[in-house]
Design an enzyme around this catalytic site. Structure first.
Site, PDB file in Angstrom:
ATOM      1  N   HIS A   1      36.821  36.949  35.773  1.00 35.12           N
ATOM      2  CA  HIS A   1      36.905  36.811  34.452  1.00 35.12           C
ATOM      3  C   HIS A   1      36.084  35.372  34.241  1.00 35.12           C
ATOM      4  O   HIS A   1      36.655  34.421  33.967  1.00 35.12           O
ATOM      5  CB  HIS A   1      38.388  36.790  33.838  1.00 35.12           C
ATOM      6  CG  HIS A   1      38.223  36.854  32.406  1.00 35.12           C
ATOM      7  ND1 HIS A   1      38.169  38.084  31.674  1.00 35.12           N
ATOM      8  CD2 HIS A   1      38.221  36.004  31.628  1.00 35.12           C
ATOM      9  CE1 HIS A   1      38.296  37.715  30.350  1.00 35.12           C
ATOM     10  NE2 HIS A   1      38.268  36.215  30.239  1.00 35.12           N
TER      11      HIS A   1
ATOM     12  N   GLU B   1      40.599  34.634  36.332  1.00 35.00           N
ATOM     13  CA  GLU B   1      39.710  33.992  35.698  1.00 35.00           C
ATOM     14  C   GLU B   1      39.334  32.815  36.398  1.00 35.00           C
ATOM     15  O   GLU B   1      39.972  32.522  37.617  1.00 35.00           O
ATOM     16  CB  GLU B   1      40.337  33.749  34.418  1.00 35.00           C
ATOM     17  CG  GLU B   1      39.468  32.666  33.366  1.00 35.00           C
ATOM     18  CD  GLU B   1      39.755  32.597  31.984  1.00 35.00           C
ATOM     19  OE1 GLU B   1      40.860  32.971  31.778  1.00 35.00           O
ATOM     20  OE2 GLU B   1      38.956  32.024  31.381  1.00 35.00           O
TER      21      GLU B   1
ATOM     22  N   ASP C   1      35.791  31.173  29.572  1.00 32.98           N
ATOM     23  CA  ASP C   1      35.506  31.012  28.253  1.00 32.98           C
ATOM     24  C   ASP C   1      34.568  29.688  27.889  1.00 32.98           C
ATOM     25  O   ASP C   1      34.568  29.036  28.875  1.00 32.98           O
ATOM     26  CB  ASP C   1      36.787  31.004  27.286  1.00 32.98           C
ATOM     27  CG  ASP C   1      37.399  29.774  27.571  1.00 32.98           C
ATOM     28  OD1 ASP C   1      37.552  29.299  28.879  1.00 32.98           O
ATOM     29  OD2 ASP C   1      38.123  29.241  26.620  1.00 32.98           O
TER      30      ASP C   1
ATOM     31  N   ASP D   1      41.117  41.848  41.469  1.00 31.64           N
ATOM     32  CA  ASP D   1      39.616  41.495  41.288  1.00 31.64           C
ATOM     33  C   ASP D   1      38.898  42.503  40.176  1.00 31.64           C
ATOM     34  O   ASP D   1      38.103  43.254  40.291  1.00 31.64           O
ATOM     35  CB  ASP D   1      39.003  41.507  42.788  1.00 31.64           C
ATOM     36  CG  ASP D   1      37.442  41.179  42.651  1.00 31.64           C
ATOM     37  OD1 ASP D   1      37.154  40.406  41.558  1.00 31.64           O
ATOM     38  OD2 ASP D   1      36.729  41.426  43.329  1.00 31.64           O
TER      39      ASP D   1
END
Ligand code: G3I
Ligand code: 9MR
Length: 599
Positions: free
Chosen positions: A503, A554, A178, A545
């Protein structure tokens, strides 16, 4: 026509079958990057029977070593130990009836590129700047998140800075997959990277990552750290010394490139955890940057002032926790990004007091370190930083006043005791690693546990000179690079079977096939909080994965930092691994194996 098609078909068949003959099996688990010539070398073989194994050259033309598989207790797997084989080259392990392992190298500095890429990954995480091709290669991208107009969230409102105040808080690293910036997680990350510099300054001088600052007089690990440290300084409220918990969107950005993410950003409530972590890092950074006063004039003083006022704020607000659900009941907009909530701050307080004591020598900080100093440390994680204080005390103890020595003996003893619990029973575990010594090793970000255990073991080696700790640290790097229950090398871009779909927003959105390199993914996590389809629920295999899997796939800055430390420290200390192996018998007639032929 038919005849030529037939010939083509035949040729295709021949090339396919020779390809198949050379296909690598997933049943032989090993470090897919490689091994030091004189260091330990082990593979774990699944589904085998007792018997021989071979080391063969990459072209399969030569068998260079023959050994016997050794069974592990519980007979779940076999171990192929070829430590006695020392010739540089590229090879595979071959086990009759099982197949050929992923190829690996035997050479000096075999983990140098892993270490370099792991550090370089922070450059790829930089907010507020474009990454030109010169430094970023095919992962070049435009600038995102300038963070020059960040809003004070109602939860952070004060008289001097009412809700809606517009502030400047650029730079820093994106936390993970993020794009938010969290102080608590930046704390342990910077603490770990700065510890690497303090423990291995000469190695860090040589560690070059081709970043825009590479040509200046600072080692790249410090230049990279300063990118985040300068952002971190802006997270402190100059009016009272308190530190905002995070700089965040209200909710996570879509899976887009940084430049395409334009949601408003907020500074949320100050917290004691963030403020203490900030104080610790600033105190540590102050003593380090003081050595570079010519290059970064005034920075050491700014850091120390920031650390001191943060400490004072935390003393006045010892239990101001960041509790997102509580805040969301009272303030808008609702914030749904990472919480990094922590209800036990004794370790953060110890860490801050310790770094301030080491940097200033002031007795008041030494007093503040009691009684948390008497607690046994745990392997570090974002919410548990006591060990970082212990690393610092172990590093500086010889220079500290006599009256502290008696008390600080405890620190060395406890670090060694922690390392002993990690080493104990390693040979009984299927993958022969400290990792997995407890079932709780497998949680969200489990790979960081493996890496942080490695850091504890490096500390224990530095304290004791006992090479058993160094070999155990290498076992955990072997784990991360493939000797584990999933068969993956968990670092993007390294090994034959690395994550392809982490991620990680830039990797998902950049239209480049290969993910950004050097990133450590979270790893096996039976919690599976993302609700994705996992191939297994077993604690050590609960990994997938897939892009959707933020709970196992992530990436995060606090996970990469101990990988940087571990891989760099092993590179710096590799000679000691060598000596250990030689001492325990350099013999080519070691029981269980024989060098068959030089390649
Ligand atoms: O504290 C409890 C403990 O009491 C309990 O025994 C244990 C059993 O499950 O759980 C503990 O809480 C866990 C918590 O981490 C503290 O370790 C939660 O289950 C677990 O879900 C939580 O995971 C964190 C995750 O965010 C969700 O909050 C990870 O450690 C943390 O690394 C991760 O961090 C995220 C950021 O929020 C956002 N950015 C990406 C980053 C990486 O995924
Ligand atoms: O992408 C987010 C990741 O960075 C976080 O670690 C994770 C848990 O907080 O959440 C991810 O965002 C997801 C959100 O929680 C739920 N909707 C889907 C989002 C993207 O997959």
């Amino acid at each position: 026509m038919q005849g030529s098609l037939g010939l083509l078909g035949l040729l295709l068949l021949i090339s396919l079958s020779s390809l198949k003959a050379q296909q690598h099996t997933d049943s032989i688990r090993l470090n897919q990057v490689g091994f030091y010539p004189h260091g330990p070398k082990r593979a774990v073989v699944l589904g085998a029977k007792p018997g021989k194994f071979f080391i063969v050259t990459a072209d399969l033309h030569h068998t260079v070593y023959t050994g016997y598989l050794r069974t592990t207790p519980g007979k779940k797997a076999f171990v192929a130990d070829f430590s006695a084989f020392q010739a540089a080259g590229t090879y595979s392990v071959q086990v009759p009836g099982i197949g050929l392992s992923h190829p690996f190298q035997v050479r000096g500095q075999v983990h140098a590129e892993v270490a370099r890429a792991a550090l370089k990954s922070y450059y790829f995480q930089r907010a507020s700047t474009a990454l030109p091709p010169r430094y970023a290669g095919q992962w070049s991208r435009s600038a995102g998140h300038p963070d020059t107009a960040v809003l004070v969230h109602p939860s952070a409102a004060s008289v001097a800075r009412p809700s809606g105040t517009v502030l400047h808080s650029p730079r820093g690293w994106y936390d993970a997959g993020d794009y938010n910036k969290y102080v608590v997680n930046s704390g342990i990350t910077l603490g770990t990277l700065l510890a690497l510099y303090e423990d291995f300054p000469a190695y860090c001088e040589r560690l070059r990552t081709n970043i825009p600052e590479s040509t200046n007089q600072l080692p790249d690990v410090l230049d990279e750290s300063l990118w985040n440290l300068r952002w971190l300084l802006s997270m402190q409220d100059p009016h009272d010394g308190g530190v905002y918990h995070k700089l965040t969107n209200a909710s996570f950005d879509a899976m887009v490139m940084p430049a395409a993410a334009r949601s408003p950003r907020y500074l949320v409530q100050k917290s004691t955890a963030a403020t203490l972590d900030f104080a610790a890092v600033m105190a540590q950074a102050s003593r380090i940057t003081r050595r570079f006063a010519a290059q970064v004039p005034g920075l050491a003083d700014s850091c120390l002032r920031a650390a001191t006022s943060a400490w004072q704020w935390a003393e006045a607000h010892p239990q101001l926790h960041y509790r997102q659900a509580e805040i969301n009941r009272k303030a808008a907009p609702v914030i749904s990004t990472g919480e990094y909530g922590d209800e036990d701050l004794s370790d953060e307080a110890l860490w801050a007091a310790t770094e301030l004591y080491i940097t200033t020598g002031q007795a008041a900080y030494f007093e503040a370190m009691q009684p948390a100093l008497r607690q046994a440390p745990a392997v570090p994680s974002w919410g548990q930083v006591q060990a970082l204080a212990f690393y610092t005390l172990a590093r500086f103890r010889p220079q500290l006043p006599t009256h502290t020595q008696q008390e600080l003996k405890f620190v060395d003893q406890q670090l060694l005791a922690l390392a002993d619990t990690l080493v104990a029973g390693g040979a009984q575990r299927p993958y022969q690693t400290p990792m997995g010594h407890r079932l709780s090793d497998f949680n969200w970000g489990s790979n960081a546990n493996a890496a942080n255990q490695g850091v504890v073991l490096i500390q224990a080696f530095r304290l004791s000179g006992n090479r058993q700790y160094l070999r155990a640290a290498l076992d955990n790097l072997d784990y991360l690079l493939g000797r584990n229950a999933t068969g993956y090398s968990f670092v993007t871009g390294f090994g034959s079977k690395p994550p392809q779909f982490p991620h990680h927003r830039p990797s998902a959105a950049d239209n480049v096939v290969a993910p950004v390199p050097g990133l450590l993914v979270g790893g096996p996590n039976p919690g599976r909080q993302d609700g994705c389809q996992y191939p297994s629920q077993q604690p050590d295999q609960a990994y997938v994965d897939q892009l959707c899997s933020y709970a196992s796939n992530e990436v995060a800055i606090n996970w990469n930092a101990p990988l940087v430390y571990l891989s760099s420290a092993l590179e710096a200390l590799a000679d000691n691994l060598d000596a250990a192996t030689r001492r325990s018998g350099k013999s080519q007639h070691k029981p269980g194996g024989q060098v068959t032929r030089k390649p």
